[in-house]
Enzyme design. Sequence first.
Site, PDB file in Angstrom:
ATOM      1  CG  HIS A  46      23.428  -4.720  28.602  1.00  0.00           C
ATOM      2  ND1 HIS A  46      23.131  -4.114  27.577  1.00  0.00           N
ATOM      3  CD2 HIS A  46      24.541  -4.845  28.565  1.00  0.00           C
ATOM      4  CE1 HIS A  46      23.949  -3.641  26.716  1.00  0.00           C
ATOM      5  NE2 HIS A  46      25.181  -4.259  27.396  1.00  0.00           N
ATOM      6  CG  HIS A  75      29.011  -7.877  25.802  1.00  0.00           C
ATOM      7  ND1 HIS A  75      27.718  -8.003  26.324  1.00  0.00           N
ATOM      8  CD2 HIS A  75      28.944  -6.536  26.119  1.00  0.00           C
ATOM      9  CE1 HIS A  75      27.086  -7.148  26.532  1.00  0.00           C
ATOM     10  NE2 HIS A  75      27.717  -5.921  26.322  1.00  0.00           N
ATOM     11  CD  GLU A  81      34.990  -1.827  29.726  1.00  0.00           C
ATOM     12  OE1 GLU A  81      34.025  -2.232  28.769  1.00  0.00           O
ATOM     13  OE2 GLU A  81      35.219  -0.418  29.646  1.00  0.00           O
ATOM     14  CG  ASP A  82      31.711  -3.071  32.978  1.00  0.00           C
ATOM     15  OD1 ASP A  82      32.727  -2.460  32.657  1.00  0.00           O
ATOM     16  OD2 ASP A  82      30.647  -2.790  32.417  1.00  0.00           O
ATOM     17  CG  ASP A 102      27.061  -3.439  23.885  1.00  0.00           C
ATOM     18  OD1 ASP A 102      26.293  -3.463  24.941  1.00  0.00           O
ATOM     19  OD2 ASP A 102      28.337  -2.727  24.006  1.00  0.00           O
ATOM     20  CG  ASP A 153      -0.202   8.908  -2.438  1.00  0.00           C
ATOM     21  OD1 ASP A 153      -0.616   8.278  -1.650  1.00  0.00           O
ATOM     22  OD2 ASP A 153      -0.629   9.960  -3.394  1.00  0.00           O
TER      23      ASP A 153
HETATM   24 MN    MN Z   1      27.357  -3.772  27.072  1.00  0.00          MN
END
Ligand code: MN
Length: 763
Positions: free
Chosen positions: A54, A79, A83-84, A166, A286
Amino acid sequence: MKYKEPYVTLEDLLKILPAEYTPQDRDLVVRAYRVAAEAHKTQTRKSGEPYITHCVAVASILVEEFRVPVEVTAAALLHDTVEDTPLTTEDIERDFGPRVAGLVHAVTKLDSLPRVSRSLAASESLADDEASRVIMRKKTLSNENLRKIIMSIVEDPSVALIKLADRLHNMRTLQSMRPDKQRRIATETMDIFVPLANRLGLWQIKWQLEDLSFRYLEPEKYKWIAAKLEANREKREREIREIVIQVKTLMDRNNVIADVSGRPKHIYSIYRKMVEKQKSFEEVLDIRAVRIIVEPQNAQNMTPAERDVAGKQLCYTVLGIVHSNWRPIPGEFDDYIANPKDNDYQSLHTAVIYNDGKPLEVQIRTPKMHEQAEYGIAAHWRYKEKIDHDHDRYLVERLNRMRSMLDWSKDIEDPDEFAEGVKKEVFSKRIYVMTPKGDIIDLPEGATPIDFAYYIHTDIGHRCRGARVNHKNVPLNYTLHNGDLVEILTIRQGGPSRDWLVKDLGMIKTTRARVKIQQYFKKQNAVNNSAEGRKMLESNFRRIGLKLEDEIENLIKAFRYQNANQLYAAIGAGDLDISRVLQYLSERDRKEQNRLPPARRHSTTFGDFQINGLPANVPGSLARCCNPIPPEAIIGLVSQGRGVRIHRQDCPNILRVADRGRLIKLDWGQRRESYPVPVLIKAYDRPNLVQEIVSVISNENINLGSLKADGPQTSGKRGYATGLASIQITLEVPDLETLARVLGQISKIQNVIDVYRVRERTN
Ligand code: MN
């Protein structure tokens, strides 16, 4: 078989890094990759792939689409680490420097709120207190998120770019999510990220987000359009190829260096055209479209400024060539070079009748305008000119404009109000109106002359007492339209009217005007505000036939003020909107009448009636076989996947049901009533007075029970048109709130001096 997005590796990313990246830059990318891969090594995505895929994908989008500077690429790789994973901003700062750390920090700040989508409170039953509280909370959180996004963009647009990339990758990989999550994320994308991309001019991101969201929100329609496009592809491409050759030949004949191409159509934009212009798929398709990108002959030898001027002139020249070769269609020419769009989009648009007699849309622009159109705020990274201070200055200017557009926002504490303001000012459609001097002012759709006045200058807003649009007098709550010439009539001294803040009266549309008016009244002294607030409340109460002294204690409690003076002052200062007070009274009234439905049972409205006993959130429908009408006894039949069918209890189809567990007990609830309310209007007579009153009433969808006008209006003495007329009407209204709103609007009609509810039997 599930479709899987093929994932990008570090090698792929390295291959597409811009040529300007130095060996040190490339090294920084590799290091950022290693640190991120290590930090995320135990994590996988919903699809089962390693999480780092990711991060690489987000970085690749930024590099490929925007050729971002290396710090942005590194920050994109990192990024999600803070946070993770155990990694901290300090770690990143130590290894990668303050710029990368700052970007990661800003992106993390945006993410640290629960990732919830804006729920639509209106579509949910407000009867369930708990549910509505949860919905409100979610909404506020998401609005808080929006506030942070907007604020961070103003500080540094790279943060928004990372956030958008993201989101784009998350949308591309949405198929591994649960269907309810897919819908929620797609809705949020349409609501917030698409307008954001549009605002920043990031067309390439915008259309992809739109198509991906549309695919999850309207899968049937998406598939239908995609399939039709595919079926038509070959014929369409052949046609466009031939048109491109014709246009190219025309340019060559006129010695214009031009890059001519067909314009791809995107699924969502086709859909929107079908809906907005009420056209069939074939009609939309068209319309063939080509784009001509032109550059002056000796552009290489020009300074950037010279090149800009020569480029613009060439665009108009090419327009002339096109128009003299094919007949232009009237009304289809748009000059976005002289009048760029809000997001700085520049081009000439026209449509002509092509050789085959069918319309052809043509866009004309320079390469620089083209970069701006496709990549917006990120264009300066892509479009490299030799010495490019020009673009830096441009970027600063742009950000300043965005800041000034949001200058009111720093005074707003409430995230909901902020979000409402941003959506109106920044994301809504704009209209263009003119000052008497010919300056063009853009305002959000629905803006009024007062909004316009505040846009020109706060002081003009305060002193505004009247307006002329296209040389005709208009009321102050007049809705402005594109191209209107607006003049503001001011008094020499004085301030705004408190009525302007009453939402129901529709006097203002912009948050900018609201904030300026509130600030004005906040500066007034409290005693004055309190006296004015009391006056406003009293006149509104009198209008709907209530006594303020009967209610004031309840209101103090309900709106949590300490005493009456505080409450009056809040109204006078514009902190508490009278509409909210009336809404409160109205809702309380409704609750008192609706004590009837038994506890824990929900009622659903059917036409004029309610039905008690339907489970919450289950759709009910009246059965065609027996068409029950009140007061016939009814019963519900639960059908698989189709909600509850409401039958008569003696309907043969019900008697035949073997599985009695599928039946649920229902009964008719209250009729949604409207009450006849006699109202008296006093006014100085004038032509069209009664018509205007009637049109206010019918605009609110209210029945006019009766109307009787006395005084000069019916006396036949037309010569005495200034005499006092009294008009008696009976309105059929469902609740107090509606009554208050209509009477408030009638009181604003020119020449009306008083309007109030007549209490029966008291006189
Ligand atoms: Mn992300």
